[in-house]
Design a protein around this motif. Sequence first.
Motif, PDB file in Angstrom:
ATOM      1  N   THR A 182       0.991  -1.223  -0.041  1.00 34.01           N
ATOM      2  CA  THR A 182      -0.054  -0.004   0.003  1.00 34.01           C
ATOM      3  C   THR A 182       0.948   1.327   0.094  1.00 34.01           C
ATOM      4  OG1 THR A 182      -0.102   0.002   2.463  1.00 34.01           O
ATOM      5  CG2 THR A 182      -1.796  -1.116   1.142  1.00 34.01           C
ATOM      6  N   LYS A 183       2.036   1.294   0.315  1.00 36.51           N
ATOM      7  CA  LYS A 183       2.811   2.411   0.433  1.00 36.51           C
ATOM      8  C   LYS A 183       3.779   2.696  -0.764  1.00 36.51           C
ATOM      9  CE  LYS A 183       3.258   2.623   5.544  1.00 36.51           C
ATOM     10  NZ  LYS A 183       2.271   1.690   5.944  1.00 36.51           N
ATOM     11  N   HIS A 184       3.560   1.784  -1.665  1.00 37.31           N
ATOM     12  CA  HIS A 184       4.445   1.883  -2.870  1.00 37.31           C
ATOM     13  C   HIS A 184       3.897   2.966  -3.799  1.00 37.31           C
ATOM     14  CE1 HIS A 184       6.179   1.019  -6.871  1.00 37.31           C
ATOM     15  NE2 HIS A 184       6.936   0.077  -6.270  1.00 37.31           N
ATOM     16  N   PRO A 185       4.815   3.869  -4.323  1.00 32.89           N
ATOM     17  CA  PRO A 185       4.513   5.044  -4.756  1.00 32.89           C
ATOM     18  C   PRO A 185       3.530   4.880  -6.003  1.00 32.89           C
ATOM     19  CG  PRO A 185       6.718   4.543  -5.188  1.00 32.89           C
ATOM     20  CD  PRO A 185       6.315   3.854  -4.171  1.00 32.89           C
ATOM     21  N   TRP A 186       3.561   3.761  -6.749  1.00 32.41           N
ATOM     22  CA  TRP A 186       2.727   3.380  -7.808  1.00 32.41           C
ATOM     23  C   TRP A 186       1.647   3.135  -7.415  1.00 32.41           C
ATOM     24  CZ3 TRP A 186       5.340   0.074 -12.241  1.00 32.41           C
ATOM     25  CH2 TRP A 186       6.335   0.713 -12.753  1.00 32.41           C
ATOM     26  N   VAL A 187       1.027   2.698  -6.207  1.00 33.69           N
ATOM     27  CA  VAL A 187      -0.221   2.364  -5.812  1.00 33.69           C
ATOM     28  C   VAL A 187      -0.658   3.669  -5.419  1.00 33.69           C
ATOM     29  CG1 VAL A 187      -1.268   1.324  -3.609  1.00 33.69           C
ATOM     30  CG2 VAL A 187       0.740   0.219  -4.769  1.00 33.69           C
ATOM     31  N   LYS A 188       0.170   4.398  -4.767  1.00 28.75           N
ATOM     32  CA  LYS A 188      -0.511   5.624  -4.175  1.00 28.75           C
ATOM     33  C   LYS A 188      -0.870   6.830  -5.583  1.00 28.75           C
ATOM     34  CE  LYS A 188       2.098   5.919   0.119  1.00 28.75           C
ATOM     35  NZ  LYS A 188       3.070   6.897   0.889  1.00 28.75           N
ATOM     36  N   ASP A 189      -0.060   6.440  -6.388  1.00 32.57           N
ATOM     37  CA  ASP A 189      -0.343   7.339  -7.417  1.00 32.57           C
ATOM     38  C   ASP A 189      -1.398   6.915  -8.507  1.00 32.57           C
ATOM     39  OD1 ASP A 189       0.514   9.582  -9.118  1.00 32.57           O
ATOM     40  OD2 ASP A 189       1.487   8.273 -10.814  1.00 32.57           O
ATOM     41  N   SER A 190      -2.037   5.719  -8.262  1.00 33.55           N
ATOM     42  CA  SER A 190      -3.038   5.053  -9.160  1.00 33.55           C
ATOM     43  C   SER A 190      -4.323   5.344  -8.725  1.00 33.55           C
ATOM     44  CB  SER A 190      -2.697   3.436  -9.275  1.00 33.55           C
ATOM     45  OG  SER A 190      -1.482   3.094 -10.070  1.00 33.55           O
ATOM     46  N   ASP A 191      -5.290   5.579  -9.960  1.00 34.03           N
ATOM     47  CA  ASP A 191      -6.863   5.679  -9.684  1.00 34.03           C
ATOM     48  C   ASP A 191      -7.400   4.352  -9.699  1.00 34.03           C
ATOM     49  OD1 ASP A 191      -6.579   8.508 -10.185  1.00 34.03           O
ATOM     50  OD2 ASP A 191      -6.250   7.983 -12.323  1.00 34.03           O
ATOM     51  N   ILE A 192      -6.871   3.296 -10.277  1.00 28.61           N
ATOM     52  CA  ILE A 192      -7.390   1.887 -10.338  1.00 28.61           C
ATOM     53  C   ILE A 192      -6.359   0.981  -9.858  1.00 28.61           C
ATOM     54  CG2 ILE A 192      -8.364   0.089 -11.467  1.00 28.61           C
ATOM     55  CD1 ILE A 192     -10.264   2.309 -11.752  1.00 28.61           C
ATOM     56  N   ILE A 193      -6.503   0.257  -8.920  1.00 30.19           N
ATOM     57  CA  ILE A 193      -5.583  -0.866  -8.658  1.00 30.19           C
ATOM     58  C   ILE A 193      -6.506  -2.147  -9.032  1.00 30.19           C
ATOM     59  CG2 ILE A 193      -4.508  -2.121  -6.722  1.00 30.19           C
ATOM     60  CD1 ILE A 193      -3.453   0.629  -7.067  1.00 30.19           C
ATOM     61  N   HIS A 194      -5.671  -2.732 -10.186  1.00 30.60           N
ATOM     62  CA  HIS A 194      -6.279  -3.767 -10.818  1.00 30.60           C
ATOM     63  C   HIS A 194      -5.482  -5.151 -10.609  1.00 30.60           C
ATOM     64  CE1 HIS A 194      -8.084  -5.544 -14.824  1.00 30.60           C
ATOM     65  NE2 HIS A 194      -8.071  -6.111 -13.831  1.00 30.60           N
ATOM     66  N   ILE A 195      -6.056  -5.898  -9.641  1.00 28.44           N
ATOM     67  CA  ILE A 195      -5.440  -7.307  -9.287  1.00 28.44           C
ATOM     68  C   ILE A 195      -5.645  -8.210 -10.307  1.00 28.44           C
ATOM     69  CG2 ILE A 195      -5.303  -8.812  -7.297  1.00 28.44           C
ATOM     70  CD1 ILE A 195      -6.558  -6.683  -5.452  1.00 28.44           C
ATOM     71  N   HIS A 196      -4.762  -8.982 -10.341  1.00 27.96           N
ATOM     72  CA  HIS A 196      -4.835 -10.239 -11.247  1.00 27.96           C
ATOM     73  C   HIS A 196      -4.466 -11.578 -10.420  1.00 27.96           C
ATOM     74  CE1 HIS A 196      -5.403  -8.926 -15.344  1.00 27.96           C
ATOM     75  NE2 HIS A 196      -4.996  -7.723 -14.666  1.00 27.96           N
ATOM     76  N   TRP A 197      -3.492 -12.209 -10.516  1.00 34.00           N
ATOM     77  CA  TRP A 197      -2.873 -13.413  -9.903  1.00 34.00           C
ATOM     78  C   TRP A 197      -2.014 -13.038  -8.943  1.00 34.00           C
ATOM     79  CZ3 TRP A 197       0.511 -17.267  -8.440  1.00 34.00           C
ATOM     80  CH2 TRP A 197      -0.018 -18.484  -7.964  1.00 34.00           C
ATOM     81  N   VAL A 198      -2.303 -13.183  -7.650  1.00 36.18           N
ATOM     82  CA  VAL A 198      -1.305 -12.790  -6.591  1.00 36.18           C
ATOM     83  C   VAL A 198      -0.588 -13.734  -5.644  1.00 36.18           C
ATOM     84  CG1 VAL A 198      -1.938 -10.298  -6.811  1.00 36.18           C
ATOM     85  CG2 VAL A 198      -3.409 -11.636  -5.241  1.00 36.18           C
ATOM     86  N   ASN A 199      -0.896 -14.805  -5.599  1.00 29.10           N
ATOM     87  CA  ASN A 199      -0.694 -16.258  -4.978  1.00 29.10           C
ATOM     88  C   ASN A 199       0.962 -16.324  -4.990  1.00 29.10           C
ATOM     89  OD1 ASN A 199      -3.611 -17.212  -5.787  1.00 29.10           O
ATOM     90  ND2 ASN A 199      -3.254 -16.683  -3.556  1.00 29.10           N
ATOM     91  N   GLY A 200       1.166 -17.192  -4.264  1.00 21.58           N
ATOM     92  CA  GLY A 200       2.716 -17.777  -4.267  1.00 21.58           C
ATOM     93  C   GLY A 200       3.731 -16.708  -3.531  1.00 21.58           C
ATOM     94  N   GLY A 201       3.219 -15.959  -2.468  1.00 19.43           N
ATOM     95  CA  GLY A 201       4.064 -15.259  -1.619  1.00 19.43           C
ATOM     96  C   GLY A 201       3.941 -13.878  -1.737  1.00 19.43           C
ATOM     97  N   PHE A 202       3.002 -13.246  -2.776  1.00 18.17           N
ATOM     98  CA  PHE A 202       3.071 -11.912  -3.041  1.00 18.17           C
ATOM     99  C   PHE A 202       2.279 -11.165  -2.172  1.00 18.17           C
ATOM    100  CE2 PHE A 202       2.619  -8.287  -6.537  1.00 18.17           C
ATOM    101  CZ  PHE A 202       3.369  -7.788  -5.571  1.00 18.17           C
ATOM    102  N   LEU A 203       0.904 -11.411  -2.143  1.00 15.04           N
ATOM    103  CA  LEU A 203      -0.168 -10.697  -1.186  1.00 15.04           C
ATOM    104  C   LEU A 203      -0.602 -11.871  -0.489  1.00 15.04           C
ATOM    105  CD1 LEU A 203      -1.887  -8.270  -3.542  1.00 15.04           C
ATOM    106  CD2 LEU A 203       0.150  -8.091  -2.139  1.00 15.04           C
ATOM    107  N   SER A 204      -0.672 -11.687   0.704  1.00 12.76           N
ATOM    108  CA  SER A 204      -1.383 -12.400   1.893  1.00 12.76           C
ATOM    109  C   SER A 204      -2.605 -11.962   2.197  1.00 12.76           C
ATOM    110  CB  SER A 204      -0.479 -12.519   2.986  1.00 12.76           C
ATOM    111  OG  SER A 204      -0.741 -11.294   3.588  1.00 12.76           O
TER     112      SER A 204
END
Length: 421
Positions: free
Chosen positions: A94-116
């Motif tokens: 959530t603190k990554h600058p690209w996350v902060k700068d975006s209007d849309i956060i578009h999630i795809h496949w985030v398993n395998g240790g990326f997002l819990s």
Amino acid sequence: MKVLLINTNDSGGGAAIACNRLSDALNHQGVDVRTLVMNRNSNRSNVAQFKDGKFQKYIAFLRFAFERLFFLFHEKDKSVRFAFSPANFGTDITKHPWVKDSDIIHIHWVNGGFLSLKSLEKLLQTKKTIVWTLHDMWLFSGGCHYAGSCRNFELECGNCHFLKKPKNKDLSWKVWNRKSNFMLQKKMNVVTCSRWLGKEAKASSLLQNANISSIPNPISLNMFKPANRADLKRKYNIEENKFVLLFGAANINDKRKGLHLLVDALALLKNKKFDHNRLKIVVFGKFKDFDENSIAFDVLSLGQIKNAETMAEVYSMSDVFVLPSLEDNLPNTVMESMACGTPVIAYNIGGIPEMVEDEKTGIVVDEVSPNALSEAIFTAVTEANIQQWSKNARAKVEEEYNYKSVATKYIDFYQNAMKNE
């Protein structure tokens, strides 16, 4: 509109491929789009690894390893090792600058240790508009990527057939319950690649209040296009009069892709009357421990193909692509094959019948059995109008899966999601 795509990797696997193609499609329509991943392996300029450096790659690997190690103590057997993701280990983005700068956060496949589950909850709690494209059933299940015949996700998970000791409040119930604590508090904006997966998502308890739309993956019609079949056969040292039957997947040992059914179907095909020497089987993908001698016809094994140019050649050289999947969403391989003018034989499961039209762009096999598959292959080899099916397949992809059409649908979905926040 600034769109940030989120995926575990930027290469390898169907979700990564689909994510990259959507990025290109949106970019062609003038959308400011970037992609944030855990593992960056390509040189795409608009892709960033969440944290750079060798040490951070080591940490990412540890998260992946701990995730798999945790499930090791719960799995029924090794055949389901990568079919279930508990999402215990991940990182806060959530603190990554690209996350902060975006209007849309578009999630795809985030398993395998990326997002819990914890980091997903934090991301959903931001004031950003969140869109999630489903490439499998994980979001609305208790951890499995494909549920098979199980319908527990319609109420609450538990008694999971992937687990060593299934019971009412087993690991699948715990994962489902943790998801319900934060997913039911927010109206989710969900896109499914196939209408089949959309129906499954709408039937689930976790997405009962979600805004769900079905939008297919796009494909580059310039990259995947028909080429001279005779010339390509010569390039791969295949006689021009051979009928090339192609099979492949990222990992052909994945039981879900149905290789065992194809092997049995080809054995049955040996009993049918036609010129057996005319049939050539071509296989691509990761196939550790696969015995080529188990296939009853002449086989050419190409192994893993890591670039799109070669993959397009292999499709174009083939007369028919067969994918006897037991569970699948909207396989990239089917779309790629059709884009190259190669008809497809597949079972009537998942989103595949939305792509393959029986007796028009290939054969849809209603009965999931080696015998029915064998009959379909026999028809393709001896009776089918492959040339006409080839034209129909290309035309369908041009009409439904082109960059502009898919990107426009996503842009409309983004705008409506932002309005409804």
